[in-house]
Design a protein around this motif. Sequence first.
Motif, PDB file in Angstrom:
ATOM      1  N   VAL B  81      47.141  27.238  44.793  1.00 36.79           N
ATOM      2  CA  VAL B  81      46.669  28.522  44.275  1.00 36.79           C
ATOM      3  C   VAL B  81      45.700  28.284  43.117  1.00 36.79           C
ATOM      4  O   VAL B  81      44.627  28.885  43.049  1.00 36.79           O
ATOM      5  CB  VAL B  81      47.859  29.393  43.816  1.00 36.79           C
ATOM      6  N   ALA B  85      41.334  29.193  42.965  1.00 33.93           N
ATOM      7  CA  ALA B  85      40.761  30.196  42.069  1.00 33.93           C
ATOM      8  C   ALA B  85      39.640  29.595  41.230  1.00 33.93           C
ATOM      9  O   ALA B  85      39.621  28.392  40.969  1.00 33.93           O
ATOM     10  CB  ALA B  85      41.839  30.760  41.156  1.00 33.93           C
ATOM     11  N   GLU B  90      41.263  33.587  35.721  1.00 32.54           N
ATOM     12  CA  GLU B  90      41.667  33.966  37.075  1.00 32.54           C
ATOM     13  C   GLU B  90      42.687  32.975  37.629  1.00 32.54           C
ATOM     14  O   GLU B  90      43.664  33.356  38.269  1.00 32.54           O
ATOM     15  CB  GLU B  90      40.438  34.033  37.992  1.00 32.54           C
ATOM     16  N   GLN B  94      46.296  34.133  38.903  1.00 36.30           N
ATOM     17  CA  GLN B  94      46.679  33.883  40.300  1.00 36.30           C
ATOM     18  C   GLN B  94      47.969  33.064  40.377  1.00 36.30           C
ATOM     19  O   GLN B  94      48.838  33.336  41.201  1.00 36.30           O
ATOM     20  CB  GLN B  94      45.562  33.125  41.025  1.00 36.30           C
ATOM     21  N   THR B  97      50.965  35.212  39.380  1.00 30.99           N
ATOM     22  CA  THR B  97      51.295  36.134  40.461  1.00 30.99           C
ATOM     23  C   THR B  97      52.041  35.409  41.586  1.00 30.99           C
ATOM     24  O   THR B  97      53.084  35.882  42.067  1.00 30.99           O
ATOM     25  CB  THR B  97      50.011  36.778  41.027  1.00 30.99           C
TER      26      THR B  97
END
Lengths: 195, 195
Positions: B81, B85, B90, B94, B97
Amino acid sequence: MPKIWSQTIEAHRDAVREATINATAALVAAHGLAGVTMSRIAKDTGIGRATLYKYFPDVTSILRAWHERQIDQHLQELLHVRDRATGAAERLEQVLTAYAMAIAHRRDHDTGITGPLHRGEHVAAAHQHLREFVEDLIADAAAAGAVRRDVPAGELAVYCLHALAAAPALPGPAAIHRLVRTTFTGIRRQDPEQA
Amino acid sequence: MPKIWSQTIEAHRDAVREATINATAALVAAHGLAGVTMSRIAKDTGIGRATLYKYFPDVTSILRAWHERQIDQHLQELLHVRDRATGAAERLEQVLTAYAMAIAHRRDHDTGITGPLHRGEHVAAAHQHLREFVEDLIADAAAAGAVRRDVPAGELAVYCLHALAAAPALPGPAAIHRLVRTTFTGIRRQDPEQA
């Protein structure tokens, strides 16, 4: 039975319960859980063993009562903190700070017996109670314009209590204050347009 | 021994380990922990019992290996992840999340066996690893001007991981996204003067 007499009996029972719980807590603190027996508690309190067993069936039930009393005291302290503060936002911030300090402090003094006790039903009820208490404070602060309204107050309460659970992992009071500040930043209303 | 041959042996051992772990996980999922024995695992994998015991002394050690593999996979997913990104802020958002979604999801599928496993040393090491991973992302985002600098990155990482641990207590993905948003608000740089 006349009312005055039944009140006297009730007060006597409370006193016996309190004395038993206090003696047991002192014994556990001094000798650890393994060193505590019903006989020893009877001896230390001066309560006859037969009488003691009418109040509590075993040591575990006394410890559970002790733990319930501890939790009650912590919740009472948070209520006092709330009642001393003025203004919805300040009330919320003071309560969150007191909560973070209390759980950090509690960890320092953990004797290892609260682990198993923490899985009991009374703890689940206390957590629920605490969550609702914080949710109410957040809803008041949101109504006063100090807290964001794009996230439900109940979810913000769950967020706050989890975030502040980091307190025991932090090195000291200054770090705990920074944690409360960071947590509070998360729920604060960001700009007048948002609410 | 020629290198090609030792590589073949190594690959064979890995395959036996993998097959054993997979079969055990499937048996636990189907029958619960009580229904799983070394004999049953040997039967399901087609590996002889004597051979199986050369790899694992008991069912618990297989489950521990399974749990370690699960944790590794979760960390690998977070690394992917991060690498997908662009931009420090960001990347951080990410990863947070994905982490919140993963722990909420894991709770749904908890078979009750991870509780005891979660107290192992490998879990403490994984938590430490995760904390450092998030701390690095936060430090990068702070250097890029997206995260507050009045609180050390390590403390902010502890705050984030605790706050996001609320995810399993929330009703669904929308609430989890609100939790991530709230948590991220806590660490975001508030105004240009502050940093």
